[in-house]
Design an enzyme around this catalytic site. Structure first.
Site, PDB file in Angstrom:
ATOM      1  CB  CYS A  56      -0.915  -0.024   1.216  1.00  0.00           C
ATOM      2  SG  CYS A  56      -1.853   1.490   1.395  1.00  0.00           S
ATOM      3  CB  CYS A 108      -0.513   2.565   4.117  1.00  0.00           C
ATOM      4  SG  CYS A 108      -1.975   1.847   3.403  1.00  0.00           S
ATOM      5  CG  ASP A 109       3.170   1.266   4.386  1.00  0.00           C
ATOM      6  OD1 ASP A 109       2.800   1.762   5.456  1.00  0.00           O
ATOM      7  OD2 ASP A 109       2.847   0.124   4.019  1.00  0.00           O
TER       8      ASP A 109
END
Ligand code: NAP
Length: 307
Positions: free
Chosen positions: A134, A137-138
């Site tokens: 992701c 997200c990261d």
């Protein structure tokens, strides 16, 4: 004895929330088990530019919050809990959540599909550290660092393009010459100065030291020759698998575990409906999932009426 609900919706995301909106407006007083990570895959999607009605695009999580609010306004009850098991062998249907049994005359399953991991050597230790599925997200953790993205579909293109906001360099690693991605998304990636594309390559082994990921050994898919690539982070974008394990085979699925519709959106069990990525191996779009959520809600309403 627990109350018998008209309908329980299992899983959130565009399909679930739309089914929630329609069944709530049809006065069916739906209850949704949205999962601990409610909102589905779009919670991991940066910009949605192809959902009609948003000329400037919208962030996935923002859209999910809006869809939920809209359905709740009409009375959808949402619990952010996972369903452990179901029993569709008799009516009312049974849904077990944190040990408690809930009963319903109809069920809508909209549990979506999750990212698939590569399973290459060294991956397990780096999951959620140097290796992610992701970028939204990261990606932030890889500011001014070099990352690779594995895959040749739209997800890989989207992740690669998004990562250029943070990373100094993004290398797309794809096992074939041809890309499944739509032309427009491929072209955007291919033209980006920060992105390099390597075809005929697959990850054989991840390399890491005590600080984290340092690179990978890539293998040429034509002749098996090995190449080393250095990177600080890696993003795997090679597809998804449907979240149907909790059903334990009680509704018919295909070989990949995707639920099969037997009549409209009804599954092999009369009264159990399914919508969104959990049935969809072809379109897998927010808009198609939302449309199918609407269909499942209308099918549920009509079926309950006929019953
Ligand atoms: P996908 O289209 O199935 O593509 C998966 C890619 O991963 C393929 O290129 C495949 O390679 C590769 N792959 C699969 N297993 C692999 C493995 N073990 N090792 C290396 N590579 C592997 O999946 P997706 O990209 O997640 O897209 C799914 C659907 O969502 C599509 O319909 C897509 O259009 C849609 N989507 C749309 C958007 C958007 O419009 N904004 C964004 C994301 C996704 P091969 O080609 O060699 O099989």
């Amino acid at each position: 004895m627990a109350d018998v609900r008209n309908v329980i919706i299992i899983g959130s995301g565009p399909a679930g929330y739309t089914a929630g909106l329609y069944t709530a407006r049809a006065m069916l007083e739906p209850l949704m088990f949205a999962g601990y990570a409610s909102g589905g895959q779009l919670m991991l999607t940066s910009d949605i530019e192809n959902f009609p009605g948003y000329p400037e695009g919208i962030a996935g999580p923002e859209m999910m919050v809006d869809l939920r609010k809209q359905a709740e306004r009409f009375g959808l009850e949402v619990e952010d809990k996972n369903v452990e098991k179901v029993d569709f062998s008799s009516r009312p249907f049974k849904v077990t959540v944190e040990g408690d049994e809930h009963l319903a005359n109809a069920i809508i399953i909209s549990t979506g599909a999750d990212s698939i991991w590569l399973g290459a050597e060294g991956e397990e230790e780096q999951k959620g550290k140097g290796i992610s599925t992701c970028a939204t997200c990261d990606g932030f953790f890889f500011r001014d660092q070099e990352v690779i993205v594995v895959g040749g579909g739209d997800s890989a293109m989207e992740e690669a393009h998004f990562l250029t906001r943070f990373a100094s360099k993004v290398t797309v690693v794809h096992r074939r010459e041809y890309f499944r991605a739509s032309q427009v998304m491929y072209d955007r990636v291919a033209a980006h100065p920060k992105i390099e594309i390597q075809t005929f390559r697959q990850v054989k082994r991840w390399l890491s030291d005590e600080k984290g990921l340092t690179g990978a050994i890539l293998e040429d898919t034509r002749d098996g020759k090995e190449y080393e690539i250095s990177c600080d982070g890696a993003f795997i974008a090679i597809g998804h698998k449907p979240n149907t394990g909790f059903l334990e085979g009680q509704v018919e699925t295909d070989d990949g575990g995707y639920i099969i519709h037997s009549e409209h959106t009804m599954t092999s069990v009369p009264g159990v409906f399914a919508a969104g990525d959990v049935v969809d191996t072809r379109y897998r779009q927010a808009i198609t999932a939302a449309g199918m959520g609407c269909q499942a809600a209308i099918d549920t309403e009509k079926w309950l009426e006929d019953e």
